[in-house]
Design a protein around this motif. Sequence first.
Motif, PDB file in Angstrom:
ATOM      1  N   ILE A 259       0.841  -1.202   0.000  1.00 42.64           N
ATOM      2  CA  ILE A 259       0.000   0.000   0.000  1.00 42.64           C
ATOM      3  C   ILE A 259       0.875   1.250   0.000  1.00 42.64           C
ATOM      4  O   ILE A 259       0.649   2.203  -0.759  1.00 42.64           O
ATOM      5  N   LYS A 260       1.905   1.264   0.855  1.00 43.21           N
ATOM      6  CA  LYS A 260       2.818   2.415   0.902  1.00 43.21           C
ATOM      7  C   LYS A 260       3.562   2.590  -0.417  1.00 43.21           C
ATOM      8  O   LYS A 260       3.766   3.714  -0.886  1.00 43.21           O
ATOM      9  N   GLU A 261       3.970   1.463  -1.027  1.00 38.64           N
ATOM     10  CA  GLU A 261       4.680   1.534  -2.294  1.00 38.64           C
ATOM     11  C   GLU A 261       3.778   2.093  -3.393  1.00 38.64           C
ATOM     12  O   GLU A 261       4.210   2.890  -4.229  1.00 38.64           O
ATOM     13  N   ARG A 262       2.494   1.676  -3.374  1.00 35.22           N
ATOM     14  CA  ARG A 262       1.547   2.191  -4.363  1.00 35.22           C
ATOM     15  C   ARG A 262       1.335   3.690  -4.184  1.00 35.22           C
ATOM     16  O   ARG A 262       1.301   4.460  -5.156  1.00 35.22           O
ATOM     17  N   GLU A 263       1.228   4.119  -2.923  1.00 34.77           N
ATOM     18  CA  GLU A 263       1.053   5.553  -2.655  1.00 34.77           C
ATOM     19  C   GLU A 263       2.283   6.340  -3.073  1.00 34.77           C
ATOM     20  O   GLU A 263       2.178   7.457  -3.593  1.00 34.77           O
ATOM     21  N   ARG A 264       3.468   5.755  -2.828  1.00 32.22           N
ATOM     22  CA  ARG A 264       4.706   6.433  -3.218  1.00 32.22           C
ATOM     23  C   ARG A 264       4.787   6.618  -4.730  1.00 32.22           C
ATOM     24  O   ARG A 264       5.170   7.687  -5.220  1.00 32.22           O
ATOM     25  N   ARG A 265       4.413   5.571  -5.464  1.00 31.58           N
ATOM     26  CA  ARG A 265       4.473   5.654  -6.924  1.00 31.58           C
ATOM     27  C   ARG A 265       3.452   6.653  -7.472  1.00 31.58           C
ATOM     28  O   ARG A 265       3.709   7.305  -8.487  1.00 31.58           O
ATOM     29  N   GLN A 266       2.319   6.744  -6.802  1.00 31.83           N
ATOM     30  CA  GLN A 266       1.296   7.696  -7.263  1.00 31.83           C
ATOM     31  C   GLN A 266       1.755   9.145  -7.099  1.00 31.83           C
ATOM     32  O   GLN A 266       1.330  10.027  -7.842  1.00 31.83           O
ATOM     33  N   LYS A 267       2.623   9.381  -6.110  1.00 39.24           N
ATOM     34  CA  LYS A 267       3.120  10.738  -5.877  1.00 39.24           C
ATOM     35  C   LYS A 267       4.254  11.127  -6.818  1.00 39.24           C
ATOM     36  O   LYS A 267       4.595  12.301  -6.912  1.00 39.24           O
ATOM     37  N   LEU A 268       4.843  10.145  -7.498  1.00 38.91           N
ATOM     38  CA  LEU A 268       5.944  10.442  -8.403  1.00 38.91           C
ATOM     39  C   LEU A 268       5.455  11.281  -9.588  1.00 38.91           C
ATOM     40  O   LEU A 268       4.303  11.142 -10.024  1.00 38.91           O
ATOM     41  N   PRO A 269       6.305  12.160 -10.106  1.00 38.52           N
ATOM     42  CA  PRO A 269       5.870  12.963 -11.270  1.00 38.52           C
ATOM     43  C   PRO A 269       5.579  12.087 -12.479  1.00 38.52           C
ATOM     44  O   PRO A 269       6.339  11.169 -12.787  1.00 38.52           O
ATOM     45  N   ARG A 270       4.475  12.341 -13.113  1.00 43.53           N
ATOM     46  CA  ARG A 270       4.070  11.551 -14.277  1.00 43.53           C
ATOM     47  C   ARG A 270       4.589  12.194 -15.562  1.00 43.53           C
ATOM     48  O   ARG A 270       4.713  13.420 -15.643  1.00 43.53           O
ATOM     49  N   PRO A 271       4.893  11.393 -16.565  1.00 47.68           N
ATOM     50  CA  PRO A 271       5.335  11.968 -17.842  1.00 47.68           C
ATOM     51  C   PRO A 271       4.194  12.727 -18.507  1.00 47.68           C
ATOM     52  O   PRO A 271       3.011  12.464 -18.234  1.00 47.68           O
ATOM     53  N   PRO A 272       4.510  13.692 -19.336  1.00 42.65           N
ATOM     54  CA  PRO A 272       3.448  14.457 -20.004  1.00 42.65           C
ATOM     55  C   PRO A 272       2.577  13.547 -20.858  1.00 42.65           C
ATOM     56  O   PRO A 272       3.052  12.551 -21.403  1.00 42.65           O
ATOM     57  N   PRO A 273       1.289  13.864 -20.971  1.00 40.37           N
ATOM     58  CA  PRO A 273       0.391  13.007 -21.771  1.00 40.37           C
ATOM     59  C   PRO A 273       0.793  12.988 -23.240  1.00 40.37           C
ATOM     60  O   PRO A 273       1.259  13.997 -23.787  1.00 40.37           O
ATOM     61  N   ARG A 274       0.589  11.850 -23.868  1.00 36.02           N
ATOM     62  CA  ARG A 274       0.932  11.693 -25.279  1.00 36.02           C
ATOM     63  C   ARG A 274      -0.319  11.838 -26.124  1.00 36.02           C
ATOM     64  O   ARG A 274      -1.416  11.468 -25.719  1.00 36.02           O
ATOM     65  N   GLU A 275      -0.132  12.361 -27.317  1.00 42.47           N
ATOM     66  CA  GLU A 275      -1.253  12.510 -28.246  1.00 42.47           C
ATOM     67  C   GLU A 275      -1.508  11.221 -29.016  1.00 42.47           C
ATOM     68  O   GLU A 275      -2.621  10.988 -29.494  1.00 42.47           O
ATOM     69  N   PHE A 276      -0.479  10.389 -29.147  1.00 45.65           N
ATOM     70  CA  PHE A 276      -0.603   9.131 -29.895  1.00 45.65           C
ATOM     71  C   PHE A 276      -0.029   7.989 -29.060  1.00 45.65           C
ATOM     72  O   PHE A 276       0.984   8.157 -28.384  1.00 45.65           O
ATOM     73  N   ASN A 277      -0.703   6.840 -29.113  1.00 47.33           N
ATOM     74  CA  ASN A 277      -0.263   5.689 -28.327  1.00 47.33           C
ATOM     75  C   ASN A 277       1.062   5.121 -28.827  1.00 47.33           C
ATOM     76  O   ASN A 277       1.872   4.634 -28.051  1.00 47.33           O
ATOM     77  N   SER A 278       1.275   5.189 -30.114  1.00 43.31           N
ATOM     78  CA  SER A 278       2.505   4.646 -30.680  1.00 43.31           C
ATOM     79  C   SER A 278       3.672   5.598 -30.416  1.00 43.31           C
ATOM     80  O   SER A 278       3.632   6.764 -30.821  1.00 43.31           O
ATOM     81  N   PRO A 279       4.741   5.154 -29.723  1.00 45.04           N
ATOM     82  CA  PRO A 279       5.901   6.023 -29.486  1.00 45.04           C
ATOM     83  C   PRO A 279       6.535   6.505 -30.795  1.00 45.04           C
ATOM     84  O   PRO A 279       7.030   7.635 -30.863  1.00 45.04           O
ATOM     85  N   ARG A 280       6.497   5.653 -31.806  1.00 41.27           N
ATOM     86  CA  ARG A 280       7.106   6.029 -33.080  1.00 41.27           C
ATOM     87  C   ARG A 280       6.348   7.199 -33.718  1.00 41.27           C
ATOM     88  O   ARG A 280       6.958   8.165 -34.192  1.00 41.27           O
ATOM     89  N   LEU A 281       5.028   7.118 -33.695  1.00 41.39           N
ATOM     90  CA  LEU A 281       4.216   8.224 -34.234  1.00 41.39           C
ATOM     91  C   LEU A 281       4.364   9.467 -33.368  1.00 41.39           C
ATOM     92  O   LEU A 281       4.433  10.594 -33.881  1.00 41.39           O
ATOM     93  N   GLU A 282       4.394   9.279 -32.053  1.00 42.47           N
ATOM     94  CA  GLU A 282       4.525  10.412 -31.131  1.00 42.47           C
ATOM     95  C   GLU A 282       5.843  11.152 -31.363  1.00 42.47           C
ATOM     96  O   GLU A 282       5.887  12.394 -31.370  1.00 42.47           O
ATOM     97  N   ASN A 283       6.926  10.416 -31.557  1.00 41.06           N
ATOM     98  CA  ASN A 283       8.234  11.044 -31.784  1.00 41.06           C
ATOM     99  C   ASN A 283       8.251  11.845 -33.084  1.00 41.06           C
ATOM    100  O   ASN A 283       8.833  12.936 -33.156  1.00 41.06           O
ATOM    101  N   ILE A 284       7.609  11.301 -34.123  1.00 35.36           N
ATOM    102  CA  ILE A 284       7.553  12.029 -35.399  1.00 35.36           C
ATOM    103  C   ILE A 284       6.734  13.300 -35.239  1.00 35.36           C
ATOM    104  O   ILE A 284       7.092  14.366 -35.779  1.00 35.36           O
ATOM    105  N   TRP A 285       5.635  13.218 -34.512  1.00 40.87           N
ATOM    106  CA  TRP A 285       4.787  14.398 -34.314  1.00 40.87           C
ATOM    107  C   TRP A 285       5.531  15.488 -33.534  1.00 40.87           C
ATOM    108  O   TRP A 285       5.446  16.676 -33.862  1.00 40.87           O
TER     109      TRP A 285
END
Length: 408
Positions: free
Chosen positions: A70-96
Amino acid sequence: MNKIEKMRPLIASKATMCCITMVVVLALAVENVGAANKARTLFDPEDPKDGEEPQMSAEERVQKLREYRIKERERRQKLPRPPPREFNSPRLENIWKAAKDRYDNVTEADTLKKIKNDLNDIVKLEKTVRKDEELDENSEKLKTLREKLKTFFDKYEKLQPPPLQLTPHNDSVLEDPTLKEYWSRVKHLDFLEENDIRELQGEFMYCEDQIKALNHFLDNDPAFKKFHEVGHDEITKVLKKGENETEKFMEAIYAQHGVNETRKAFLIWLQLGKEVANCYDRLHHYTEEEIRKEGFKEPLVNKLWIEAQKSNMTKLEMQKFKSELDAFQNKLKKKENLVRHASEVERRYTHRIKNDDQLPHPVKVDMATQVKKMREEHKSRREELSEWYKKLTSKLFSTIPDHLPDEL
């Protein structure tokens, strides 16, 4: 008197017996329940032996593990999240992202809009394909999607800068000046094969990572920096003098940085400092033109080969000795890879065992067991290679006046 009236006394007596039997059964059941409550279950702790502390029950261990998760889950939830992506595919996202960086002014807005429309068409078609439960591998939808993707990648993937690669004529991926100097020799080793180049690339990138780790500790750990300033050679001399001299040397640093921090820094420095020193030695040796042309890659093996050339061995004996050195070099390479892996795991696990207070005890025990196994395997490999080294050197003793040092 009819038959039923004659049987009434018998029926009454049987009913009485049944009642008595039920009462006895219930009494035994109550007694068994009481005994069961007193009996040990899987969740009861075992009775401690003389001189031992009472152990946790399985229920307590499960509860502790649940609290940790439970503590580990709470700790991970507090970590900074990466910015949202517009496309699910990393390859398409990088090109965009590359397209937005490239076409960021008003005059090129139409080009950026066209790329976005192409991407949206691909995403819509992909969603349609995924929803089709009866989709066949040769269906028209799938063919269309593949064609669109190929056309799009061929046209726009060049917007991304090519990933940095270490090549004989490009060292931009290296930051350490000494590594750059050693790598500059590679372009003069035109006799190297493709496999040799790939092996050298791996060696250089591994050393670059180790040097970055060393610089990180130098910038963030004062105790680690102190050991580095004293130097590997001086500390090795102190360690050879025994535990008393080592403890005196450490006490001066304890006073400045604390016992726990000093010991942790010393453990990391012993592994990391030695590995960086070995990196420089190996790469200096690997990139020496004369050594690569005529000798062996491993410095220790090459030393044996140079000494063998000074001996009075026959041509046949030299060929046989060289084949034995080849086998010895392969063994040394495997041992080197094992040492690297074991050192990295030990450094990572030891740090977690000492500093992660929320780490469950069973996990700590498992980590310590893995570290112990790696040390034992390393010790057995070292002993095997030491025996091999002695056998090789014994063949040279009769022809070489000076005793070769025991470097293993």
